[in-house]
Scaffold this active site. Structure first.
Site, short mmCIF file in Angstrom:
data_model
loop_
_atom_site.label_atom_id
_atom_site.label_comp_id
_atom_site.label_asym_id
_atom_site.label_seq_id
_atom_site.Cartn_x
_atom_site.Cartn_y
_atom_site.Cartn_z
CB ALA A 36 -0.94 0.00 1.20
CB THR A 37 4.49 1.90 0.20
OG1 THR A 37 4.87 0.77 -0.60
CG2 THR A 37 4.63 1.55 1.66
CB SER A 41 -4.19 -0.52 -4.70
OG SER A 41 -5.00 0.58 -5.07
CG ASN A 46 -6.87 5.64 -2.74
OD1 ASN A 46 -7.72 5.05 -2.11
ND2 ASN A 46 -6.69 6.95 -2.63
CG MET A 47 -5.07 0.25 0.50
SD MET A 47 -5.17 -1.38 -0.31
CE MET A 47 -3.50 -1.53 -0.93
CG HIS A 71 -2.72 14.01 -0.69
ND1 HIS A 71 -2.86 13.94 -2.05
CD2 HIS A 71 -3.22 12.85 -0.20
CE1 HIS A 71 -3.41 12.78 -2.38
NE2 HIS A 71 -3.65 12.10 -1.28
CE LYS A 124 0.43 11.74 -1.44
NZ LYS A 124 0.67 10.43 -0.83
N GLY A 143 0.38 8.92 -5.68
CA GLY A 143 0.28 7.65 -6.39
C GLY A 143 -1.12 7.44 -6.95
#
Length: 247
Positions: free
Chosen positions: A84-85, A108, A110-111, A140, A144, A150
């Site tokens: 998830a990174t 991904s 984004n989860m 964001h 960040k 991403g």
């Protein structure tokens, strides 16, 4: 399902750790791993190799710089991994791709299920409006590290499936007009914004705006657990949120 939480002390790792402690959907803690572990919680180790137990799946919310060691550990222990990174280099993406030939990997940027729906809508809109100018705006918090996000790049790649000759332009500066082949990507960093992504498609006669806004990081934690459950029994391969949405 026993989960090894890599990056357990980070913002997202802590969110998922709370869900694991509550036993959500029957998930349990195998252990946590975090470079900042100080021994105050014996369940959280400083390095992956310090854990001698068995996990059913790894959820990784650490840092893309750990990609090589993470994939080596996952292959060696034959443990499926949810990556998830974000911010991976081309070399790191290749490492993940090669690892997926040996174990099941879910990756991904984004989860969120909602973002997966947004990506699908954006691609379909681009198919139906081939002459539209397309811009992506992402917002964001000011801490960040990667820009563009991403998720923004994931959206651009999805749109590129419909607009195959497109080129990505991150920000815009200079004295030349916009190319019709561009997909513009703009990164805003401010305050404590969790995450907003907007896809704008404009023609001379109309504009369509598609937008997803995250209200809490809990949605990403929930999505990561859904991805982990999905992955546990899967054969070797590289899976994405699209596989869950299409399930």
């Amino acid at each position: 399902m026993k989960v090894l939480m890599n990056g357990a002390l980070g913002k997202m790792g802590a969110q998922i750790w709370t869900l694991l402690e509550s036993g959500k959907n029957g998930a349990q803690i195998a252990c946590g791993v975090d470079i900042n572990a100080d021994g105050s919680d014996p369940r959280i180790f400083k390095n992956l190799d310090d854990f001698q137990g068995k996990a059913d799946v790894i959820i990784d919310f650490s840092n893309h710089a750990c990609t090589k060691s993470l994939m080596e550990y996952a292959i060696r222990t034959n443990t499926p991994c949810v990556v998830a990174t974000t911010g991976q280099t081309a070399e790191e993406l290749e490492i993940i791709e090669n690892a997926s030939k040996k174990i099941a990997i879910f990756r991904s940027a984004n989860m969120s299920i909602g973002v997966a729906v947004l990506a699908d809508f954006a691609r379909r809109a681009a198919e139906l409006m081939p002459g539209a100018d397309i811009e992506i705006v992402e917002k964001h918090h000011n801490q960040k590290l990667d820009a563009p996000s991403g998720t923004a790049l994931m959206l651009a790649e999805e749109i590129k499936q419909a607009k195959t000759d497109a080129t990505f332009v991150c920000g815009r500066y200079g004295h030349q007009k916009r190319s019709p082949k561009e997909i513009g990507i703009h990164a805003l960093r401010m305050g404590s914004v969790i995450g907003e992504h907007e896809v704008i498609l404009a023609t001379p006669t109309e504009t369509i705006t598609l937008k997803h806004e995250a209200h809490t990081r809990a949605l990403f934690a929930d999505g990561a657990l859904v991805a982990a459950e999905f992955l546990v029994e899967k054969p070797a391969g590289l899976y994405t949120m699209k596989d869950i949405v299409a399930k």
